[in-house]
Design an enzyme around this catalytic site. Sequence first.
Site, PDB file in Angstrom:
ATOM      1  N   TYR A 158       0.984  -1.277  -0.324  1.00 11.25           N
ATOM      2  CA  TYR A 158      -0.091  -0.026   0.036  1.00 11.25           C
ATOM      3  C   TYR A 158       1.104   1.165   0.026  1.00 11.25           C
ATOM      4  CZ  TYR A 158      -4.545   2.599   0.470  1.00 11.25           C
ATOM      5  OH  TYR A 158      -5.414   3.472   0.312  1.00 11.25           O
ATOM      6  N   LYS A 165      -3.167   8.187   2.962  1.00 13.26           N
ATOM      7  CA  LYS A 165      -4.491   7.976   3.724  1.00 13.26           C
ATOM      8  C   LYS A 165      -4.287   8.633   5.244  1.00 13.26           C
ATOM      9  CE  LYS A 165      -7.272   6.017   1.029  1.00 13.26           C
ATOM     10  NZ  LYS A 165      -8.394   6.993   0.390  1.00 13.26           N
TER      11      LYS A 165
HETATM   12  O1  0WE Z   1      -7.003   2.770  -1.720  1.00 14.96           O
HETATM   13  C1  0WE Z   1      -7.019   1.967  -2.454  1.00 14.96           C
HETATM   14  C2  0WE Z   1      -6.655   2.030  -3.831  1.00 14.96           C
HETATM   15  C3  0WE Z   1      -5.905   3.042  -4.351  1.00 14.96           C
HETATM   16  C4  0WE Z   1      -5.028   3.080  -5.605  1.00 14.96           C
HETATM   17  C5  0WE Z   1      -5.103   2.120  -6.357  1.00 14.96           C
HETATM   18  C6  0WE Z   1      -4.435   2.171  -7.851  1.00 14.96           C
HETATM   19  C7  0WE Z   1      -4.269   0.771  -8.421  1.00 14.96           C
HETATM   20  C8  0WE Z   1      -3.912   1.770  -9.891  1.00 14.96           C
HETATM   21  C9  0WE Z   1      -4.394   4.328  -5.955  1.00 14.96           C
HETATM   22  N1  0WE Z   1      -3.781   4.344  -7.126  1.00 14.96           N
HETATM   23  C10 0WE Z   1      -3.975   3.472  -7.851  1.00 14.96           C
HETATM   24  N2  0WE Z   1      -3.240   3.600  -9.035  1.00 14.96           N
HETATM   25  C11 0WE Z   1      -3.118   2.852  -9.957  1.00 14.96           C
HETATM   26  O2  0WE Z   1      -2.501   2.814 -10.917  1.00 14.96           O
HETATM   27  N3  0WE Z   1      -7.470   0.704  -1.942  1.00 14.96           N
HETATM   28  C12 0WE Z   1      -7.749   0.738  -0.430  1.00 14.96           C
HETATM   29  C13 0WE Z   1      -7.368  -0.576  -2.509  1.00 14.96           C
HETATM   30  C14 0WE Z   1      -6.218  -1.221  -2.344  1.00 14.96           C
HETATM   31  O3  0WE Z   1      -5.068  -0.635  -2.898  1.00 14.96           O
HETATM   32  C15 0WE Z   1      -3.890  -1.581  -2.594  1.00 14.96           C
HETATM   33  C16 0WE Z   1      -4.306  -2.404  -1.603  1.00 14.96           C
HETATM   34  C17 0WE Z   1      -5.665  -2.237  -1.570  1.00 14.96           C
HETATM   35  C18 0WE Z   1      -6.629  -2.747  -0.611  1.00 14.96           C
HETATM   36  C19 0WE Z   1      -2.692  -1.289  -2.920  1.00 14.96           C
HETATM   37  C20 0WE Z   1      -1.757  -2.211  -2.496  1.00 14.96           C
HETATM   38  C21 0WE Z   1      -2.208  -3.062  -1.498  1.00 14.96           C
HETATM   39  C22 0WE Z   1      -3.545  -3.142  -0.977  1.00 14.96           C
END
Ligand code: 0WE
Length: 258
Positions: A158, A165
């Site tokens: 993450y 966050k």
């Molecule tokens: O906040 C999120 C997603 C945030 C996110 C995801 C992406 C994927 C594609 C922000 N930026 C991008 N950029 C991209 O190019 N989550 C809580 C979902 C999430 O994302 C993760 C998680 C989880 C759960 C990333 C790594 C590990 C766990």
Amino acid sequence: MLDLTGKTALVTGIANNRSIAWGIAQQLHAAGADLGVTYLPDAKGKMEKKVKDLVEPLNPSLFLPLNVQNDEQMAETFQAVKAQWGKIDILVHCLAFANRDDLTGDFSATSRQGFQTALDISAYSLVSLANGAKPLMTEGGSIVTLTYLGGVRVVPNYNVMGIAKAALEMNVRYLASEMGAHNIRVNGISAGPIRTLASSAVGGILDMIHHVEEIAPLGRTVTQEEVGKTAAFLCSDLSSGITGQILYVDSGYNIMGM
Ligand code: 0WE
């Protein structure tokens, strides 16, 4: 009763029918709110068409392009809100972005540019949206954002999003402190992992979901509808005494130590 009739609600972050923002928009609409929807414009207008078709059944009064890194679009958004509604009651912030390269590998390898991008889009955007909404929240208001456990504890990969966050959750507290005098409440929902466009782009999301199913008290992940119902609660008079809080909607996962 949860009643949002006569309330105006601006919802950001709908990308498709799996978006948590879509789950929230549906619940706000079901409670009687008048919706405004923003979408992230792209060069070919594909996102505009996709989101427009999706939200059409909710009859939004406003449908606006908004890239939060574009100050001009930000100003135009609130000009349009003012012209259409004259006031705003509810603001829903469901926006995050980090470069894909920064969501894998060593956190210490995060570039200055990658750090700035993640913090700008995922955290500063709540400050700028709140600042735009504040003068229009003349009858009080509710601001709700989405966060994740990776902002308070280390979740593998993450990475820079965790720092974003953490900043976002502190934004919630400082904004709540400032805006309480205007009867504007500011809260965050920390949702458990859900399969969405954003999370599916990340390797290992299915393993994370299986882990939650094993560990969480409820033995399952949460749905967009469950996050939507909590958001509707936080936007309604039912939560009139709650501000500056992060509410976990994660099947209880965060309480477990083992
Ligand atoms: O906040 C999120 C997603 C945030 C996110 C995801 C992406 C994927 C594609 C922000 N930026 C991008 N950029 C991209 O190019 N989550 C809580 C979902 C999430 O994302 C993760 C998680 C989880 C759960 C990333 C790594 C590990 C766990």
